[in-house]
Write a protein that holds these residues in place. Structure first.
Motif: not given
Length: 457
Positions: A227-256
């Motif tokens: 889904g990102h349109t630029g390189a992904v520089f950083s990710v983190d996740y939490n099993d309890e929330l069933d969520i992964l977050v990512s930061g990108s060169a497209d200036f956005t943070v996505k929640v998965w």
């Protein structure tokens, strides 16, 4: 007969004119003549007079009396002076009072005192509060549940050895992992396992303690987040929330959604590459969040944004932190958040914010900080590095207490070519957490350089 009489007469004259003899005879005579009551009165008068003398006069009086004393008196003095002048106060005082007095001595002096006798060693070793304080001063964690009274002296001896190794730059050792055939770009570490990703199209999982390796070249893909349109520089996740977050060169943070790979939300507001994201539980209360709430931090070159993350997906930025309104000071992609404090390195030093108030608590400026980056930050220690050395800072004094040389590692603006290992020791050493990986970085020859804790001597 006359000669014998004359000899006895001369001997008697010598005895008569011998002052000690005369005084001893006189003393015996007067003592025999004095009643006990009279002797005590005489002794009181002498004592009063003696107490009225100067120290010099008292010393002269004692010297004179000693010179008049015979073997019986000298033996009496010897026996009683030893008791008066060599009192073992640790044996005579109550244990609680002994412990109170020992608290005023430094640990090195106490260790010397342990050599005086078995009794002293036993009492000093059992002074728990003294040794616990000494351990705390060295940056050691204290477990109050330990009941053994002799435990903390042993811990201190272990702690002083480790701190000496740090001071002498002898606490670490190095190793290398060889297995990739192309550049290593991605590093991730957790629970003793180091994951590496390379241009050779492989990912490898290394057991740092045994240097065993598992290759995933034919492993099945568990999930794909697209889904990102630029390189992904950083990710983190939490099993309890069933969520992964990512930061990108497209200036956005996505929640998965971690389990399905579905993009749940796209957080906007950054005007630079998002180089770091951190997902963590809040540990303090404020008007905007409560303990136990999940918080997302995202950082770019100039700002740190704070987002509430929970079961509800739609969220708005709670706060934006920066170190300069005119963007004259840039942040490095080295962000730390433990639920209570936010720490980020910049060109001017380490900035620490209080998460409850969002106020800057302090700016730590080690010498020549322009090239120093943050690896880890705890309650007692911080782990830093630059192009030449790995540094340990005591945060209580803000002084560097140790350093370790680093080779010419591969530089990466994203910060993905190096990482910290075990970091629980940053909140205080305990004799168990100073082992395993400290630092890892990829090398130009495609190997991975490791810095490891050296075993205790």
């Amino acid at each position: 007969m006359f000669a014998c009489f004359k000899e006895n007469t001369c001997l008697l004259e010598q005895q008569i004119y011998s002052l000690p003899y005369v005084l001893r005879k006189a003393g015996k005579f007067f003592h025999n003549l004095m009643e006990k009551k009279d002797f005590e009165a005489w002794l009181d008068n002498i004592s009063i007079t003696f107490l009225s003398l100067t120290d010099l006069q008292k010393n002269e009086t004692l010297d004179h009396l000693i010179s008049l004393s015979g073997a019986v008196q000298l033996r009496h003095l010897s026996n009683n002076l030893e008791i008066l002048l060599k009192r073992d106060f640790l044996k005579l005082l109550p244990l609680e009072l002994s412990f109170y007095l020992l608290k005023w001595l430094d640990p090195q002096t106490l260790l010397t005192c342990c050599l005086v006798s078995k009794q002293w060693n036993k009492v000093i070793s059992a002074c728990t509060e003294v040794w616990q304080t000494a351990c705390k001063n060295l940056g050691w964690q204290i477990d109050d549940s330990v009941q053994d009274p002799l435990h903390w002296k042993k811990v201190y001896l272990k702690a002083i050895l480790r701190m000496k190794q740090l001071k002498d730059h002898e606490a670490f050792e190095t190793s290398s992992l060889i297995g990739h055939s192309a550049r290593v770009y991605a590093l991730y570490y957790k629970d003793g396992l180091l994951c590496t990703g390379s241009d050779d199209l492989s990912a490898k999982l290394w057991d740092v303690s045994t240097v065993a390796c598992w290759e995933w070249s034919s492993g099945a893909k568990t999930q794909h987040f697209r889904g990102h349109t630029g390189a992904v520089f950083s990710v983190d996740y939490n099993d309890e929330l069933d969520i992964l977050v990512s930061g990108s060169a497209d200036f956005t943070v996505k929640v998965w959604a971690l389990s399905t790979g579905t993009c749940l939300n796209t957080l906007t507001g950054h005007t630079e590459w998002v180089t770091k994201v951190v997902l963590q539980k809040c540990k303090v209360k404020s008007l905007m969040h409560s303990p136990g709430d999940f918080i997302l931090l995202s950082a770019d070159k100039y700002e740190i944004k704070i987002w509430p993350i929970g079961r509800e997906i739609n969220c708005k930025c709670l706060k934006t932190l920066s170190v300069s309104e005119d963007r004259s000071i840039s942040l490095q992609p080295r962000l730390h958040f433990d639920g209570k404090y936010i720490v980020c390195s910049s060109a001017l030093g380490l900035y620490q914010w209080d998460f409850a108030s969002y106020d800057i608590l302090r700016v730590i400026k080690p010498p020549d900080f322009s090239n120093v980056s943050l690896l880890g930050f705890g309650e007692i220690f911080a782990l830093l590095f630059d192009n030449r050395y790995l540094y340990i800072m005591d945060l209580r004094t803000e002084k560097l207490i140790s350093r370790w040389p680093l080779p010419e590692y591969r530089k990466s603006k994203r910060g993905s070519s190096f990482l910290a290992g075990e970091m629980s020791w940053l909140n205080g050493l305990n004799g168990q957490n100073d082992m395993g990986l400290v630092f890892a970085t990829s090398m130009p020859d495609h190997s991975i350089h490791l810095v490891l804790w050296k075993e205790h001597g």
